[in-house]
Structure formats: structure tokens, C-alpha cells
Design a protein around this motif. Structure first.
Motif, PDB file in Angstrom:
ATOM      1  N   GLU A   1     -43.714 -42.442 -27.067  1.00 50.09           N
ATOM      2  CA  GLU A   1     -44.110 -42.468 -28.328  1.00 50.09           C
ATOM      3  C   GLU A   1     -44.599 -41.533 -28.617  1.00 50.09           C
ATOM      4  O   GLU A   1     -45.248 -40.912 -30.083  1.00 50.09           O
ATOM      5  CB  GLU A   1     -45.211 -43.892 -28.044  1.00 50.09           C
ATOM      6  N   ARG A   2     -45.423 -41.066 -27.509  1.00 50.45           N
ATOM      7  CA  ARG A   2     -46.349 -39.471 -28.110  1.00 50.45           C
ATOM      8  C   ARG A   2     -45.795 -38.102 -28.695  1.00 50.45           C
ATOM      9  O   ARG A   2     -45.727 -37.559 -28.798  1.00 50.45           O
ATOM     10  CB  ARG A   2     -47.276 -39.982 -26.370  1.00 50.45           C
ATOM     11  N   LEU A   3     -44.350 -38.211 -27.826  1.00 50.05           N
ATOM     12  CA  LEU A   3     -43.559 -37.419 -28.019  1.00 50.05           C
ATOM     13  C   LEU A   3     -42.940 -37.608 -29.256  1.00 50.05           C
ATOM     14  O   LEU A   3     -42.471 -36.338 -29.955  1.00 50.05           O
ATOM     15  CB  LEU A   3     -41.706 -36.718 -26.481  1.00 50.05           C
TER      16      LEU A   3
ATOM     17  N   GLN B 191     -42.545 -44.656 -19.084  1.00 53.22           N
ATOM     18  CA  GLN B 191     -41.421 -43.602 -20.654  1.00 53.22           C
ATOM     19  C   GLN B 191     -42.140 -44.440 -21.683  1.00 53.22           C
ATOM     20  O   GLN B 191     -42.141 -42.909 -22.852  1.00 53.22           O
ATOM     21  CB  GLN B 191     -40.430 -44.402 -19.816  1.00 53.22           C
ATOM     22  N   GLU B 192     -41.898 -45.870 -22.223  1.00 51.44           N
ATOM     23  CA  GLU B 192     -42.367 -45.700 -23.438  1.00 51.44           C
ATOM     24  C   GLU B 192     -43.392 -45.284 -24.510  1.00 51.44           C
ATOM     25  O   GLU B 192     -43.316 -45.092 -25.511  1.00 51.44           O
ATOM     26  CB  GLU B 192     -42.679 -47.776 -23.403  1.00 51.44           C
TER      27      GLU B 192
ATOM     28  N   MET C  89     -42.953 -54.457 -10.551  1.00 52.12           N
ATOM     29  CA  MET C  89     -43.838 -54.076 -11.154  1.00 52.12           C
ATOM     30  C   MET C  89     -43.188 -52.177 -11.025  1.00 52.12           C
ATOM     31  O   MET C  89     -44.228 -51.831 -12.392  1.00 52.12           O
ATOM     32  CB  MET C  89     -44.928 -54.055 -10.164  1.00 52.12           C
ATOM     33  N   GLU C  90     -43.486 -51.707 -10.614  1.00 59.03           N
ATOM     34  CA  GLU C  90     -42.875 -50.365 -10.312  1.00 59.03           C
ATOM     35  C   GLU C  90     -42.118 -49.924 -11.362  1.00 59.03           C
ATOM     36  O   GLU C  90     -42.529 -49.335 -12.529  1.00 59.03           O
ATOM     37  CB  GLU C  90     -42.333 -49.606  -9.049  1.00 59.03           C
ATOM     38  N   HIS C  91     -40.840 -50.654 -11.532  1.00 60.19           N
ATOM     39  CA  HIS C  91     -40.473 -50.908 -12.485  1.00 60.19           C
ATOM     40  C   HIS C  91     -40.286 -50.992 -14.222  1.00 60.19           C
ATOM     41  O   HIS C  91     -40.527 -50.240 -14.742  1.00 60.19           O
ATOM     42  CB  HIS C  91     -38.821 -51.066 -12.540  1.00 60.19           C
ATOM     43  N   GLU C  92     -41.062 -51.647 -14.104  1.00 54.15           N
ATOM     44  CA  GLU C  92     -41.718 -52.658 -15.067  1.00 54.15           C
ATOM     45  C   GLU C  92     -43.273 -50.993 -16.207  1.00 54.15           C
ATOM     46  O   GLU C  92     -43.301 -50.487 -17.186  1.00 54.15           O
ATOM     47  CB  GLU C  92     -42.716 -53.541 -15.352  1.00 54.15           C
TER      48      GLU C  92
END
Length: 529
Positions: free
Chosen positions: A270-272, A265-266, A256-259
């Protein structure tokens, strides 16, 4: 003493002469244990006081085998073959209370008669204590087996001595398979040395293995994540004998932490990306507006037949028009290459090139521009000539992009140094400046896609934020590396290493200065004000 038949011989004359008869009788009567004397058939002859207190009030015509429900034949047969017999027997005393006895039988021979002697020890307290211990152990075992966490005990050598049911359930191994093996056999290789060190620290009293994350092998050959939530030493009589470890399975938590990290990150990407698109739109719009404005002026002059006015303003408008065209070309080239890199279509057109000559010529092509900015450019090399295989167009863009950045963030009367040297199997190229520098916490982000290092640093200088990202793509394409070192207020250094390899059957190419001047205008186009 015992005779050949296993009986005790009593010499009556010796007893009477020595005066021991009365002593023996008092010992018999007052013994804290139950002492019984019966004939060979088991009929009671004598019983001491303790028997009357505990077992029976009356023993007239009582048989020892009947009183205690013994099998006469088994006992007598055993005693004839062996000198004595021990039996543990459960009875009820005369008050109806449970009583556990340890009975010691042996035969005594006196004047050719055989007597059966029994000494009965009350072991009720010991039995009850053993029961309580067994019950406590059973209760503790049930508690430990009911705990969801993995519980393991080891000896001081790390050999597993106990596992609860959860350990069996989580790992899939039977307890019998694991007990007796080293716990280290189940650790993932990447964490094995750290686990051994932590275990030794625990034994040495230097710390506990708490909040440490390790992977253990399961029966399917997979590794499961655990967090050690408790560890302690097991001591007996103040002597260390082992350890107890409590671990919690956190595989799902890790997943779950990785997810969540991936989702974050995604979202950040998207923000960047949105910021990048907005920035690129601005970058495209700025030169387009300038070009469109000049086109409108030219059209106005034409409509008013003001040819003279147009000619008079040509020298003023043309450099601006050309400069903004370069800006559009640079941005377009970057976007195209970025798209190719994402699609995996970015290719390397390598040829054997004298990298020293190439870099020096690129630097020389920028000197006039840098002089106009009061920036000194110093070129140093430890080797006069070095031919390697590289893509000249991409290396040119890398050098010009890094020089452009150095100029962008340098102060008036700044200094830029370009150094080339050989290291085993590689060529190292360094570009450094004494500009404003990059904050330490942002060094890991300078090559990120869509990332401007700091908008406060770049506010006075236009930029899309993809230049350094492409620089890294180009260097990676050469199987090289690029690193950055920087100190705020002192400057920044980019260190490039390229493989020292050449193409077979290729001669070194040579290039003229004019090849670079045009590209200098393109790469430096966003520096002019």
C-alpha cells in the motif's frame, strides 16, 4: 548331597570322623543371615543369633509357619515336588520396623527324619532402593508428562524408545503406536535429509539439534511445525546408548509469523502503491503542464492576432509538444497494460518472426538518438536468422525499455551491447551497459511493481517505476525468463531467454524500420531534456 526325595542326607559318622560338626554349628550360629531349623511340621528346633536380634526374643513352642504367617500346605507340597522354594515376604521386626525378607526353604533328611530348613536374607535396603528408584522414575515420568513440550528418546538407530504425554497429545498418536518406530517416519519429506544429517552430527559429537525447525506428521495426516530446543546423548557407563530430543510446537508461531509478514507486505504494498500513484500523478502532470502552457501561448497569440509570432515560434514549440505527447502516451500505455496484467487480460499476439532481424532493426532505429548522447551501441549475434513465435509489439517494447534504462543510467561516452545466441531449446538475448550499476541488495527488487530501484539514482531521470515490471510481465507471457546482473560502477546486464518454438502454418513476418521509429520516440520520451 540330595537323595531321590529331594532331601539332604547327613552322614553323622562322616561329620564326626572329619570333625566338621563344630564347624557347621559355628557357621549356623554366626551366619549374617537368619537360619532356622524346624521339624517337618514347622516347629522350630534351632534359630541362629540373627533371628533373635531381628525377629523374636523367644521362640518356645513357636512354629515357623505361624511366625511368618506362611501357608504350611502350599510350602510343604511345593518342597515335595521341588527341591527348594524362594519366597519374598514382608514382616515387622521385633521393633515394629518394616522388614523385607527373601526366604529360601529346603528339606533336610537325617536318620529317616525330615527337617525344614529356612535361610532368610534381609533385602529391605534393596526393596527400599527399588522403591525409591520407582518413585524417582514415577516422579520423573510425572514431570516429563507435565511438560508442554514434546519429549522423545531414541536409540542410536533413531528408533523411538520413549515419548511423554505431550507428544501423544500434540501428534494424536498413542505412545504404543510410535514407540518402536523410526522417528524419521514422521518427518516431512522436505526436511527429512536435513534431519538425518543433524541426527548423525549429534551422534558423532559434531553439534546439537538446537533451534532447528522441522515438521512432524500427526494422526490427521497433517504436518505440525516444531522447533528442537534441546538435544543430547544418553550414556551408560560412558557408552552412548541413545538420544533425548525436546521439541516445542511452533505451528501457531509460524502461522502468526506468516500472518505478520503478510500484513507487513500488504502495508508495504500500500505504501509503494501510494508512492507510485504520487509518482504517476507527477509523471502525468509534468507533460500536461508543458502541453497546457503551449496551448495557452497559442491561445494568447490568437487573441492578440499575432499570427506571425505564432508561426515564428512553431518550430520551437512543436518538438516540445510532440515530446510530451509521447511521454503521456508511454505512461498511458504502461498503466493500461499494468491494469490488464492485474486483471489477467494481458494477451499474447504471437506470430513467427525472425527474432534476429527484429532485434537488430529495433537497435538500428535507436542509433541516431544514442549517437546524440555519445553512447556507442554494439549489436552481436551468433546466428544470422532465427524464427520463433513471439509478440512483436511486446518484444519491441521490452527491447526499447531496456535500452532506455541503459541510456538513462549510462555516462557520457558509454557503451551498450546487445547479443543474441542460441542455447538448447531457447534463444538468449542479452542487453548490457557500462553505466552506474545497481546495488546488490536491490537486484531482487528491480522487477517489483511500483518499485523504483533507488530514488538517488533516478532523481535526474523521470520514470514511473513500472517499466521493468511490465518487461517481466511481457517475458513471462512468452513463457520466457529475465534475469539481471549488476555491479555498482561497472554496469548492468539483463539476460532474456525465449522458448525456441514456432507456430504451425505460419511464415515469418517482416517489418520496416519506420514501425520502430515511432515507438522509439515513445519509449525514449522521458530521456530528452
Amino acid at each position: 548331597m540330595l537323595n531321590e526325595g529331594g532331601f539332604v542326607n547327613i552322614n553323622e559318622s562322616e561329620v564326626s570322623i572329619l570333625g566338621y560338626g563344630n564347624v557347621f554349628y559355628k557357621m549356623f550360629v554366626n551366619s549374617p543371615n537368619i537360619v532356622l531349623l524346624a521339624d517337618e511340621d514347622g516347629k522350630l528346633i534351632l534359630a541362629n543369633r540373627m533371628f533373635y536380634r531381628i525377629v523374636k526374643d523367644e521362640i518356645v513352642d513357636k512354629n515357623i509357619f505361624d511366625i511368618f504367617n506362611f501357608n504350611k500346605d502350599e510350602i510343604t507340597t511345593h518342597l515335595k515336588k521341588n527341591e527348594e522354594l524362594f519366597i519374598e515376604k514382608f514382616i515387622y521386626n521385633k521393633y515394629g520396623k518394616e522388614l523385607w525378607l527373601k526366604i529360601h526353604f529346603y528339606l533336610v533328611k537325617h536318620k529317616e527324619r525330615r527337617f525344614l530348613t529356612a535361610i532368610l536374607n534381609d533385602i529391605t535396603d534393596i526393596v527400599e532402593m527399588t522403591r525409591r528408584i520407582d518413585d524417582d522414575e514415577m516422579m520423573l515420568s510425572n514431570i516429563l508428562n507435565g511438560v508442554e513440550d514434546f519429549i522423545c528418546m531414541t536409540d542410536l538407530g533413531g528408533t523411538i524408545t520413549y515419548l511423554n504425554s505431550s507428544a501423544e497429545r500434540i501428534l494424536g498418536f498413542k505412545k504404543e503406536e510410535m514407540i518402536g518406530k523410526k522417528l524419521s517416519e514422521y518427518f516431512h519429506q522436505d526436511e527429512l535429509e536435513e534431519a538425518k544429517k543433524e541426527f548423525q552430527n549429534l551422534l558423532d559429537g559434531k553439534g546439537v539439534i538446537d533451534k532447528r525447525k522441522f515438521r512432524l506428521l500427526n494422526s490427521n495426516g497433517e504436518y505440525i511445525w516444531f522447533e528442537f530446543i534441546h538435544s543430547s546423548l544418553i550414556e551408560e557407563n560412558n557408552v552412548k546408548v541413545g538420544t533425548i530430543l525436546i521439541c516445542r510446537e511452533i505451528t501457531e508461531k509460524i502461522r502468526m509469523e506468516h500472518e505478520n509478514k503478510k500484513i507487513a507486505q500488504e502495508l508495504e504494498y500500500e505504501r509503494l502503491k501510494s508512492e507510485f500513484l504520487a509518482n504517476v500523478s507527477h509523471e502525468l502532470k509534468t507533460p500536461l503542464n508543458v502541453i497546457y502552457g503551449i496551448v495557452q501561448l497559442m491561445e494568447m497569440f490568437k487573441n492578440k492576432n499575432e499570427t506571425t509570432e505564432f508561426v515564428n515560434n512553431f518550430d520551437k514549440f512543436f518538438p516540445i509538444l510532440k515530446q510530451n505527447t509521447y511521454r503521456l502516451l508511454r505512461l498511458t500505455n504502461n498503466i493500461v497494460d499494468l491494469t490488464k496484467a492485474d486483471a489477467g487480460f494481458l494477451t499474447l499476439n504471437a506470430e513467427n518472426v525472425d527474432i534476429v532481424y527484429l532485434v537488430e532493426e529495433i537497435c538500428n532505429s535507436t542509433r541516431n538518438y544514442l549517437s546524440s548522447k555519445n553512447i556507442e551501441l554494439i549489436f552481436n549475434t551468433e546466428v544470422e536468422e532465427k524464427v520463433i513465435a513471439c509478440d512483436t509489439n511486446k518484444i519491441e517494447r521490452v527491447i526499447l525499455n531496456l535500452l532506455s534504462n541503459a541510456v538513462k543510467f549510462s555516462n557520457n561516452n558509454g557503451r551498450i551491447e546487445v547479443d543474441i545466441r542460441e542455447i538448447p531449446g531457447k534463444v538468449q538475448l542479452t542487453i548490457s551497459d557500462n553505466g552506474i550499476g545497481i546495488p546488490k541488495e536491490m537486484l531482487n527488487e528491480v522487477f517489483d511493481r511500483f518499485k523504483l530501484v533507488d530514488t538517488t539514482l533516478t532523481r535526474e531521470n523521470e520514470g514511473s517505476g513500472i517499466g521493468l515490471s511490465l518487461v517481466k510481465e511481457f517475458i513471462d507471457l512468452h513463457a520466457g525468463t529475465i534475469e539481471v546482473e549488476s555491479t555498482v560502477g561497472l554496469g548492468t546486464k539483463f539476460i532474456i531467454t525465449l522458448p525456441d518454438i514456432t507456430l504451425e502454418d505460419e511464415s515469418a513476418a517482416s517489418y520496416s524500420e519506420k514501425n520502430y521509429l515511432e515507438q522509439v520516440h515513445v519509449e525514449f520520451s522521458d530521456l530528452s531534456k
